[in-house]
Enzyme design. Structure first.
Site, PDB file in Angstrom:
ATOM      1  CG  ASP A 187     -14.505  -6.665   2.257  1.00  0.00           C
ATOM      2  OD1 ASP A 187     -14.189  -5.814   3.101  1.00  0.00           O
ATOM      3  OD2 ASP A 187     -15.021  -6.374   1.146  1.00  0.00           O
ATOM      4  CE1 TYR A 199      -2.844  -3.263   0.907  1.00  0.00           C
ATOM      5  CE2 TYR A 199      -4.413  -1.463   0.794  1.00  0.00           C
ATOM      6  CZ  TYR A 199      -4.136  -2.809   0.775  1.00  0.00           C
ATOM      7  OH  TYR A 199      -5.162  -3.711   0.627  1.00  0.00           O
ATOM      8  CG  ASP A 204      -3.225 -20.824   1.229  1.00  0.00           C
ATOM      9  OD1 ASP A 204      -2.691 -20.476   2.297  1.00  0.00           O
ATOM     10  OD2 ASP A 204      -2.654 -21.554   0.402  1.00  0.00           O
ATOM     11  CE  LYS A 241       0.678 -18.859  -0.385  1.00  0.00           C
ATOM     12  NZ  LYS A 241      -0.209 -20.031  -0.241  1.00  0.00           N
ATOM     13  CG  ASP A 276      -8.173  -4.129   2.035  1.00  0.00           C
ATOM     14  OD1 ASP A 276      -9.364  -4.094   2.371  1.00  0.00           O
ATOM     15  OD2 ASP A 276      -7.714  -3.450   1.095  1.00  0.00           O
TER      16      ASP A 276
END
Ligand code: ATP
Length: 366
Positions: A253, A140, A225, A192, A249
């Site tokens: 959701d 970002y 994942d 990850k 982020d």
């Protein structure tokens, strides 16, 4: 007698459903004002797509000065299909987060009694965790560039920044949150590290080292994942989740949709830096509070938006301002409203009442 100093709040209602939900949030704040130790004083800033389309201004220097000197920012949403993607996000949201070093993003994922989850056989006791998202680094920061734009040989690079200081400070905050919650005393780091071995190798080492200072907290590191799958399969395994900017982020959701929908999910962008370490001259502001949803142009202007996320963001703002009595009153009123079962359509996160009526119901319990 000396006048009690007010909490100064910069308000950016913004675009789309932003002004509709912020109106309800302000109504609730006004209703709860008798419980405040210090009054609230609002400064409304005309930031957003409408002005950008007129003037090409995003956040002016004067507005930034107002924000810096405020105790907090209360924001609805910015963004509009008529504005090219990235402009308002970069020059308003990311600018405030980065320049004020609001490096912590708190996103509770709590299924309130009476709210709808699409997960079968899961209830309020299963979905009760908080995501602590790193908010100042990762992809970002905008570092990178495009070479040979628009040609078949185009190269686009967007750097993933992970600093030891940045990782340590968010991990430390997350461990502190975990201790303070007194819930399952369990922290899950999401990364990850099996692929991003350099960047997330740093996270893993820092997590192990930091964990030794918190012997009472059980720690577990998992790949993003697997975490996405477990948010759906067994959300009850989470208590505090700590992760980097982009994974936080995306995952939140998913966290929102399992805990009642985007219309209920609030977030705080904060820092806990001592005054001398604040990056801006004269900076007072250490927090921006907003619903996690965006401007939702598809339902804007129709009195359909759920204002509870914005109301819960106001509640988080009051907690941050140490107005705990008023914050807890809002929390209770929201829980009663949602549990009352009247504001949602059956088995749905969609409102059965208007934005105004939902706000009125919360006020009626205050
Ligand atoms: P952004 O990219 O800024 O997140 P977006 O338009 O892609 O914006 P959102 O605005 O977050 O995404 O919303 C996605 C969809 O969820 C909306 O189109 C809307 O249908 C629904 N939604 C979002 N917020 C609310 C809300 N407060 N009440 C009801 N529905 C909502």
């Amino acid at each position: 007698m000396a006048k009690i100093q007010a909490h100064r709040i910069s308000v950016i209602a913004g675009d789309g459903i932003g002004p509709e939900v912020i109106r309800e949030g302000l109504k609730v704040l006004n209703k709860v004002s008798k419980k405040l130790k210090r009054p609230l004083e609002f400064e409304h800033l005309e930031v957003g797509a409408a002005r950008w389309l007129r003037t090409k201004e995003t956040l002016t220097e004067k507005e930034m000065e107002t924000i810096i000197a405020s105790d907090a920012v209360y924001l609805g949403a910015v963004g509009d299909p008529k504005v090219p993607p990235g402009i308002l996000e970069r020059d308003v949201l990311l600018k405030i987060r980065f320049e004020l070093d609001l490096y912590i993003n708190l996103r509770p994922c709590v299924l309130l009694e009476g709210a709808f989850t699409p997960l079968k056989n899961k209830g309020s006791s299963d979905i009760n965790f908080i995501v602590v998202r790193e908010n100042s680094e990762s992809v970002y920061t905008g570092l990178g560039g495009v070479f040979k734009r628009g040609t078949p040989d185009e190269v686009a690079i967007q750097e993933d920044i992970n600093t030891r200081k940045g990782v340590d400070r968010i991990l430390d905050y997350a461990f502190e949150v975990c201790e303070a919650r007194k819930n399952k005393n369990q922290i899950t780091m999401v990364d990850k590290a099996n692929v991003l071995t350099h960047a997330h190798g740093l996270w893993r080492r820092a997590f192990e080292e930091m964990g030794k200072s918190y012997p009472r907290i059980k720690r577990n590191a998992t790949y993003v994942d697997a975490a996405a799958m477990d948010f759906v399969r067994r959300p009850e395994m989470f208590d505090v989740v700590v992760t980097n900017n982009i994974f936080g982020d995306i995952l939140t959701d998913l966290g929102a949709i399992i805990s009642g929908g985007l219309g209920l999910a609030a977030s705080a962008n904060i820092n806990d830096l001592p005054s001398p370490d604040l990056p801006k001259k004269g900076q007072v502001c250490r927090g921006l509070f907003e619903p996690i949803h965006g401007s939702a142009p598809d339902i804007a202007g129709r009195n359909l938006a759920n204002p509870i996320a914005a109301i819960m963001a106001a509640k988080m703002m009051l907690d941050h301002l140490s107005e705990t009595e008023a914050a807890s009153a809002i929390d209770k009123a929201v829980r009663k409203t949602v549990a009352g079962g009247k504001i949602f359509k059956k088995d749905s996160p969609d409102l059965a009442v208007s934005t105004h009526e939902a706000g009125d119901q919360v006020c009626s319990y205050l």
